[in-house]
Design a protein around this motif. Structure first.
Motif, mmCIF file in Angstrom:
data_model
loop_
_atom_site.group_PDB
_atom_site.id
_atom_site.type_symbol
_atom_site.label_atom_id
_atom_site.label_comp_id
_atom_site.label_asym_id
_atom_site.label_seq_id
_atom_site.Cartn_x
_atom_site.Cartn_y
_atom_site.Cartn_z
ATOM 1 N N PHE A 51 0.838 -1.201 0.000
ATOM 2 C CA PHE A 51 0.000 0.000 0.000
ATOM 3 C C PHE A 51 0.869 1.246 0.000
ATOM 4 O O PHE A 51 2.070 1.197 0.264
ATOM 5 C CB PHE A 51 -0.957 0.009 1.199
ATOM 6 N N ASP A 52 0.250 2.360 -0.327
ATOM 7 C CA ASP A 52 0.935 3.643 -0.247
ATOM 8 C C ASP A 52 0.067 4.632 0.525
ATOM 9 O O ASP A 52 -1.162 4.519 0.553
ATOM 10 C CB ASP A 52 1.295 4.186 -1.635
ATOM 11 N N VAL A 53 0.718 5.590 1.160
ATOM 12 C CA VAL A 53 0.032 6.663 1.874
ATOM 13 C C VAL A 53 0.800 7.960 1.662
ATOM 14 O O VAL A 53 1.995 7.946 1.351
ATOM 15 C CB VAL A 53 -0.072 6.386 3.393
ATOM 16 N N ARG B 262 5.254 10.385 -0.955
ATOM 17 C CA ARG B 262 4.392 9.223 -0.735
ATOM 18 C C ARG B 262 5.239 8.050 -0.248
ATOM 19 O O ARG B 262 6.307 7.794 -0.780
ATOM 20 C CB ARG B 262 3.694 8.855 -2.052
ATOM 21 N N TRP B 263 4.745 7.373 0.774
ATOM 22 C CA TRP B 263 5.444 6.221 1.327
ATOM 23 C C TRP B 263 4.837 4.931 0.776
ATOM 24 O O TRP B 263 3.619 4.784 0.732
ATOM 25 C CB TRP B 263 5.341 6.200 2.846
ATOM 26 N N PHE B 264 5.689 3.995 0.384
ATOM 27 C CA PHE B 264 5.241 2.716 -0.150
ATOM 28 C C PHE B 264 5.633 1.608 0.822
ATOM 29 O O PHE B 264 6.814 1.398 1.111
ATOM 30 C CB PHE B 264 5.868 2.469 -1.527
ATOM 31 N N PHE B 265 4.640 0.902 1.319
ATOM 32 C CA PHE B 265 4.835 -0.136 2.323
ATOM 33 C C PHE B 265 4.763 -1.522 1.683
ATOM 34 O O PHE B 265 3.863 -1.808 0.873
ATOM 35 C CB PHE B 265 3.751 -0.050 3.400
ATOM 36 N N THR B 266 5.680 -2.381 2.063
ATOM 37 C CA THR B 266 5.660 -3.788 1.719
ATOM 38 C C THR B 266 5.657 -4.580 3.022
ATOM 39 O O THR B 266 6.603 -4.492 3.809
ATOM 40 C CB THR B 266 6.908 -4.189 0.889
ATOM 41 N N CYS B 267 4.576 -5.315 3.255
ATOM 42 C CA CYS B 267 4.409 -6.033 4.523
ATOM 43 C C CYS B 267 4.162 -7.509 4.188
ATOM 44 O O CYS B 267 3.283 -7.819 3.373
ATOM 45 C CB CYS B 267 3.223 -5.497 5.303
#
Length: 244
Positions: A136-138, A236-241
Motif C-alpha cells: 500500500f501507499d500513503v 508518498r510512502w510505499f509499504f511492503t508487509c
C-alpha cells in the motif's frame, strides 16, 4: 465523503503514467508469476484490469457503487474477468485466501482514526496466505503538512470544469479537500456541485506499530514505488508487509 460525481472525473484527472508503476510495484514484490490478488479501494478498476491482463486472478473491493460501476464497464471493454465486491474495507470479513492484497492511491488516508486502520490491517492479515504480501501507499507527513495546505488544481475540458482546493484539517496530520464540479447541462448551462473529502496520514512508527499489532513482522518502507530510499521530502510512502 461521496464519490458520486468524483467517480466521473477520476480517470480524467489521474496521472495515467502511474498505473504502470503500481503494476511494476506489485510484480517486483511477487513470490510467484501468477497471483491471486485482492485490490482494496479498487476505484474505477484501472489497476485491477491491468493486473488481470497481466495474468493475475483479481478481486476488486470498493465502498463506492459508482466506482464499481465504472470498474465493471472497464472490465467489459478490456475483455477481462474480475470479481467486484462492494463493501467497507474496515469490515472485510473472510473473502478468501490471497497471495497479495493491495491498497493504492493513498486510499488508506481516508481512514482518519487509528482504530479504523487497525481493523483494515487485521482484515488484510486474515485474508492473506502464508508468505503473502500487503502492498500500500500513503501520503507522507511532508505531503500532508507542507504541500497540500493551500493547494489548488483546475481541470477543464469541452464539457466540464473541476476545481480542487485543499486546506489544513482539524486533526493532526490531516487535510480537507473541497471539490467543486461544474457539470454541463442543456442550453449551455452548468450545474455546480460540491464534494468534501478528508484525508489523514500517520508517522511511519505509528503505521508500523499498527501493522505489527495486526500480525505483520516483515515491514519495509520505501519511496518512488519501491525504487528509492526515503527522504525528508518524499511525497508518498510505499509499504511492503509480509505475512511470516
Amino acid at each position: 465523503m461521496s464519490y458520486q460525481i468524483f467517480s466521473r472525473f477520476y480517470d480524467k484527472v489521474m496521472d495515467q503514467s502511474v498505473y504502470k508503476d503500481w503494476l511494476s510495484f506489485v510484480e517486483q514484490n511477487s513470490h510467484k508469476s501468477t497471483l491471486k490478488i485482492l485490490e482494496l479501494a479498487c476505484g474505477t478498476g484501472k489497476i485491477a484490469v491491468d493486473l488481470a491482463k497481466a495474468g493475475h486472478d483479481v478481486t476488486g473491493f470498493d465502498l463506492s457503487n459508482e466506482m464499481l460501476s465504472l470498474a465493471y464497464e472497464r472490465m467489459e471493454e478490456e475483455n477481462v474477468r474480475l470479481l467486484l465486491l462492494e463493501g467497507d474495507m474496515r469490515e472485510i470479513g473472510e473473502i478468501g485466501s490471497f497471495d497479495t492484497v493491495t491498497c493504492f492511491s493513498d486510499s488508506l488516508c481516508y481512514l482518519t482514526e487509528e482504530e479504523d486502520l487497525l481493523h483494515v490491517f487485521q482484515g488484510v492479515f486474515n485474508n492473506l496466505n502464508e508468505k503473502g504480501s500487503f502492498l500500500f501507499d500513503v501520503h507522507s507527513l511532508y505531503q500532508m503538512n507542507e504541500v497540500f495546505p493551500g493547494y489548488q488544481y483546475i481541470y477543464q475540458d469541452e464539457d466540464d470544469v473541476f476545481l480542487w482546493e485543499s486546506f489544513e484539517g482539524e486533526k493532526e496530520n490531516s487535510v480537507e479537500h473541497m471539490l467543486t464540479f461544474f457539470v454541463s447541462q442543456k442550453d449551455e448551462l452548468f450545474e455546480r456541485i460540491h464534494e468534501f473529502h478528508e484525508e489523514r496520514t500517520y508517522s511511519i512508527p505509528v503505521l508500523k506499530s499498527l501493522l505489527q499489532t495486526a500480525g505483520f513482522q516483515d515491514i519495509e518502507v520505501q519511496a518512488d514505488f519501491g525504487r528509492q530510499s526515503l527522504k525528508e521530502d518524499t511525497p508518498r510512502w510505499f509499504f511492503t508487509c509480509r505475512k511470516a
